[in-house]
Design an enzyme around this catalytic site. Structure first.
Site, PDB file in Angstrom:
ATOM      1  CG  ASN A   8      -1.073   0.431  -9.173  1.00 12.82           C
ATOM      2  OD1 ASN A   8      -1.288  -0.948  -8.619  1.00 12.82           O
ATOM      3  ND2 ASN A   8      -1.159   1.173  -8.286  1.00 12.82           N
ATOM      4  NE  ARG A  86       1.283  -1.663  -5.781  1.00  8.18           N
ATOM      5  CZ  ARG A  86       0.032  -1.201  -4.971  1.00  8.18           C
ATOM      6  NH1 ARG A  86      -0.946  -0.691  -5.463  1.00  8.18           N
ATOM      7  NH2 ARG A  86       0.058  -1.818  -3.675  1.00  8.18           N
ATOM      8  CG  HIS A 174       0.239  -1.622   1.379  1.00 11.35           C
ATOM      9  ND1 HIS A 174      -0.528  -2.164   2.453  1.00 11.35           N
ATOM     10  CD2 HIS A 174      -0.536  -1.459   0.405  1.00 11.35           C
ATOM     11  CE1 HIS A 174      -1.620  -2.390   1.962  1.00 11.35           C
ATOM     12  NE2 HIS A 174      -1.673  -1.962   0.675  1.00 11.35           N
ATOM     13  NE  ARG A 234      -6.691  -7.382   0.483  1.00 14.98           N
ATOM     14  CZ  ARG A 234      -5.506  -6.859   0.093  1.00 14.98           C
ATOM     15  NH1 ARG A 234      -4.396  -6.734   0.673  1.00 14.98           N
ATOM     16  NH2 ARG A 234      -5.863  -5.775  -0.809  1.00 14.98           N
ATOM     17  CD  GLU A 370       0.243   2.603  -3.497  1.00 17.62           C
ATOM     18  OE1 GLU A 370      -0.953   2.828  -4.293  1.00 17.62           O
ATOM     19  OE2 GLU A 370       0.281   1.712  -2.758  1.00 17.62           O
TER      20      GLU A 370
END
Ligand code: ADP
Length: 386
Positions: A8, A86, A174, A234, A370
């Site tokens: 990832n 990922r 996501h 962000r 994930e």
């Protein structure tokens, strides 16, 4: 026995995990190389020990080899039969896990302009993994894939039509996290798994997703992973007029604006203290309190928008670092939403209990994973290729 590997890749880190191969893969070793560059550091967790090691200079390309060197002794001669990556952006073409052949990697290179801050790093890791594990099946799992199939109003921007045709769309991100949470709902809460769900993934990156019958119908992130909710650093949704002002009046360069909206905004920008919710929750400073309130308010506002797009809401699910651990944020979000049928038990909320709702709408805390979604995709691809 054999193993699957998951990778990832972030802008300054590569997370990895080694799984024992099975239809439902079992975690064996996990870790991260963080601070990629001159002072990279490895953290690795095995069944028996936790290892922290300063590696010196390691970049994305070198990370896979460094990881493999540390992991190999634990394989005890058994082989890695599949590797899952990922990948942030799958564009319009990739909406399910895909074998990373040379042609596919070339197509992913074409998507760099859509995700210039993420895609090049993923591609560097993929190339390195192909070198370190020649001949091993490599599978790409896309963060955008879960959101494929959104209807036009949740897929387009109201700008001249040709931009839509060129790929300027609301992709959503996501997806691996939302996919995992839906699989947990099917397992643990089958009575609501097909209902109208609003899922809040609140980590360093944060986004929300409206899910109906197990499919995403709307996402708060859109063309880039900077839209929607404010995040650690962000900005979230921003009037495009602000961007014009920064360019035209403040004469900031694209690089300066990028730095502002990706790295100097969100909780960090508002608090002028930290991007880390734990630090802000312990702070007595007014700006820190305002940052938490702004963050919580934007999540609440998004719950309303998601509920409207679903024409109702059956469950609200909190996940990732803040969602799983911050009773204060969950309380800020839920308390004013009684009108939607959302009420919570404060004791259960303080204890981060799996189910905290007391009203018509189920309110759940589900830890995300994930890597497990990536490992499952590798398992499925390996069983097909046998
Ligand atoms: P990433 O997106 O990098 O995987 P995480 O899901 O780990 O991030 O989420 C990181 C965020 O979770 C940070 O803002 C951190 O402060 C927050 N967090 C973690 N533990 C707690 C806690 N106990 N209370 C409040 N916030 C927490």
């Amino acid at each position: 026995m054999s193993f699957y590997f998951t990778l990832n890749t972030g802008s300054s880190s590569v997370k990895f995990a080694l799984y024992k191969a099975a239809t439902e893969p079992e975690l064996f070793i996990s870790g991260i190389i963080e601070r990629l560059g001159p002072h990279a550091r490895l953290k690795m967790q095995t069944a028996s020990e936790q290892i922290v090691e300063d590696l010196g200079h390691v970049d994305h390309a070198g990370a896979v080899a460094s990881i493999f060197t540390r992991v190999e002794p634990h394989l005890k001669g058994k082989s890695v039969v599949g590797i899952g990556h990922r990948i942030v952006h799958g564009g319009n073409a990739f909406y399910k896990p895909t074998e990373l052949t040379s042609e596919v990697v070339q197509e992913l290179e074409q998507l760099i302009p859509l995700a210039p801050l993420h895609q090049p790093y993923s591609l560097a890791t993929i190339r390195a993994a192909k070198q370190v594990f020649p001949g091993v099946l490599q599978i790409g799992c896309f963060d955008t894939a879960f959101h494929a199939g959104h209807t036009f109003p949740n897929d387009a921007f109201a700008i001249p039509r040709h931009f839509y045709e060129e790929g300027v769309r609301r992709y959503g991100f996501h997806g691996l996290s939302f996919d995992y949470i839906c699989s947990e709902l099917r397992r643990e809460y089958p009575d609501i798994a097909n209902g109208r769900l609003v899922i809040a993934h609140l980590g360093n990156g944060a986004s929300m997703c409206a899910v109906e019958e197990g499919r995403s119908i709307n996402a708060s992130t859109s063309f880039s992973a900077v839209d929607g909710l404010p995040m650690g650093t962000r900005c979230g949704r921003l009037d495009p007029g602000v961007m014009l002002y920064l360019m035209q009046e403040k004469e900031l360069s694209p690089e300066e604006i990028e730095s502002i909206i990706y790295r100097r905004s969100g909780l960090l920008g508002l608090s002028e203290e930290s991007s880390d919710m734990r630090v802000l929750e312990h702070s007595e400073e007014l700006f820190a309190k305002q940052a938490i309130n702004y963050y919580s308010y934007q999540i609440r506002r998004e719950v309303g928008a998601m509920a409207a797009s679903l024409e109702g809401i059956d469950a609200l699910i909190f996940s990732a670092g803040v969602g799983e651990n911050s009773a204060r944020v969950r309380s800020n979000v839920c308390e004013p939403l009684e009108f939607l049928g959302i009420t919570i038990d404060q004791e259960k909320n303080m204890a981060n209990a799996p189910e905290i709702g007391t009203g018509r709408v189920r309110v759940l805390i589900i830890p995300t994973n994930e890597e497990q979604v990536i490992a499952r995709a590798v398992a499925a691809a390996c069983s097909k290729s046998q």
